[in-house]
Design an enzyme around this catalytic site. Structure first.
Site, PDB file in Angstrom:
ATOM      1  N   GLY A  12      96.322  53.383  -3.004  1.00  0.00           N
ATOM      2  CA  GLY A  12      95.761  54.452  -1.955  1.00  0.00           C
ATOM      3  C   GLY A  12      95.187  55.623  -2.785  1.00  0.00           C
ATOM      4  O   GLY A  12      94.689  56.687  -2.567  1.00  0.00           O
ATOM      5  N   SER A  13      94.571  54.226  -3.771  1.00  0.00           N
ATOM      6  CA  SER A  13      93.727  55.776  -4.945  1.00  0.00           C
ATOM      7  C   SER A  13      92.491  56.298  -3.994  1.00  0.00           C
ATOM      8  O   SER A  13      92.204  57.509  -4.090  1.00  0.00           O
ATOM      9  CB  SER A  13      93.175  55.445  -5.746  1.00  0.00           C
ATOM     10  N   ASN A 107      85.049  50.301   5.811  1.00  0.00           N
ATOM     11  CA  ASN A 107      86.232  50.413   5.150  1.00  0.00           C
ATOM     12  C   ASN A 107      85.103  50.515   3.400  1.00  0.00           C
ATOM     13  O   ASN A 107      83.822  50.779   3.764  1.00  0.00           O
ATOM     14  CB  ASN A 107      85.912  48.546   5.247  1.00  0.00           C
ATOM     15  N   HIS A 109      84.355  48.353  -0.110  1.00  0.00           N
ATOM     16  CA  HIS A 109      84.792  46.607  -0.444  1.00  0.00           C
ATOM     17  C   HIS A 109      84.461  47.000  -2.000  1.00  0.00           C
ATOM     18  O   HIS A 109      82.947  47.178  -1.939  1.00  0.00           O
ATOM     19  CB  HIS A 109      83.858  45.582   0.201  1.00  0.00           C
TER      20      HIS A 109
HETATM   21  C1  GRF Z   1      90.364  48.943  -4.145  1.00  0.00           C
HETATM   22  O1  GRF Z   1      89.196  48.257  -4.791  1.00  0.00           O
HETATM   23  C2  GRF Z   1      89.274  48.683  -2.781  1.00  0.00           C
HETATM   24  O2  GRF Z   1      87.952  48.489  -2.719  1.00  0.00           O
HETATM   25  C3  GRF Z   1      89.875  46.868  -2.467  1.00  0.00           C
HETATM   26  O3  GRF Z   1      90.973  47.170  -3.181  1.00  0.00           O
HETATM   27  C4  GRF Z   1      91.238  48.432  -3.654  1.00  0.00           C
HETATM   28  C5  GRF Z   1      92.634  49.712  -2.592  1.00  0.00           C
HETATM   29  O4  GRF Z   1      92.710  50.368  -3.427  1.00  0.00           O
HETATM   30  N1  GRF Z   1      89.964  47.055  -1.068  1.00  0.00           N
HETATM   31  P1  GRF Z   1      93.286  51.430  -3.863  1.00  0.00           P
HETATM   32  O5  GRF Z   1      94.774  50.710  -2.493  1.00  0.00           O
HETATM   33  O6  GRF Z   1      92.388  52.640  -2.574  1.00  0.00           O
HETATM   34  O7  GRF Z   1      94.229  52.322  -5.272  1.00  0.00           O
END
Ligand code: GRF
Length: 203
Positions: A12-13, A107, A109
């Site tokens: 969840g960063s 989203n 990515h």
């Molecule tokens: C991030 O790199 C996002 O781009 C990808 O998965 C990771 C999720 O990271 N879909 P977080 O859970 O938001 O820390």
């Protein structure tokens, strides 16, 4: 004030980046719900710390994907979400959910789409020998990482020694892009013309 629904699957960063953007007044909004698809998601602790309602919606509890997405729609509509953000949400959004929020669902990515769509984008880029990758914020449509592109940030990865280092290097730029785009949604609007997206500040 914009009402934001967030879907996450992991630590969840990117969700945290939205919370930080709200606290620092870059985003004029509030997160009204966090939906996670696993009770193990680290994002839950972040919601608890911030006093944000969270909902664990596990696939195993539903007869099918449609029913699971139906529950997510119920939660997001119940909280009157204006914008839905997939912040590290690792499931494909079904037509029930997309149908309700297309045009206001985004989203993030971790590659420069259309390069390296789908899972493990950082590993794909590293394995391909790309010197530059980055991150993309895009509208969610019926495909996999195919919706109109809202914002992209290039990141040099030519000296990274493995895919993990690529992911670590790109991640802060994801957070910055996430805050910028959600902040823009809260203060203006994005206009989509075909595949092109432009921002019109000021509501
Ligand atoms: C991030 O790199 C996002 O781009 C990808 O998965 C990771 C999720 O990271 N879909 P977080 O859970 O938001 O820390």
């Amino acid at each position: 004030m914009m009402r934001i629904g967030v879907l996450a699957s992991g630590r969840g960063s990117n969700f945290q980046a939205i919370l930080d953007g709200i606290r620092e007044k870059q985003i004029d909004g509030e997160v009204v719900a966090l939906v996670v698809d696993s009770p193990e998601a680290g994002a839950i602790a972040r919601a608890q710390a911030a006093g944000i309602p969270y909902f664990v919606v596990e696939r195993k509890d539903f007869a099918g994907k449609a029913e699971m997405d139906g529950r997510i729609v119920e939660i997001l509509e119940g909280k009157r979400a204006d914008l839905v953000v997939l912040a590290g949400y690792m499931r494909i959004v079904g037509k029930e959910l997309l149908g309700k929020f297309e045009g206001r669902m985004i989203n993030i990515h971790p590659s420069l789409l259309p390069s390296f769509p789908g899972l493990d984008a950082q590993k794909q880029a590293f394995g391909h020998g790309a010197k530059v990758s980055g991150c993309t914020v895009h509208f969610v449509d019926g495909g996999t990482d195919t919706g109109p592109i809202i914002e992209q940030v290039p990141v040099y990865i030519g000296d990274c020694r493995d895919a993990h280092e690529v992911a670590e290097r790109i991640l802060p730029y994801e957070h910055k892009a996430m805050r910028t785009v959600v902040g823009n949604f809260s203060k203006g609007k994005y206009v989509v013309e075909g595949r092109r997206v432009r921002y019109e500040g000021g509501l």
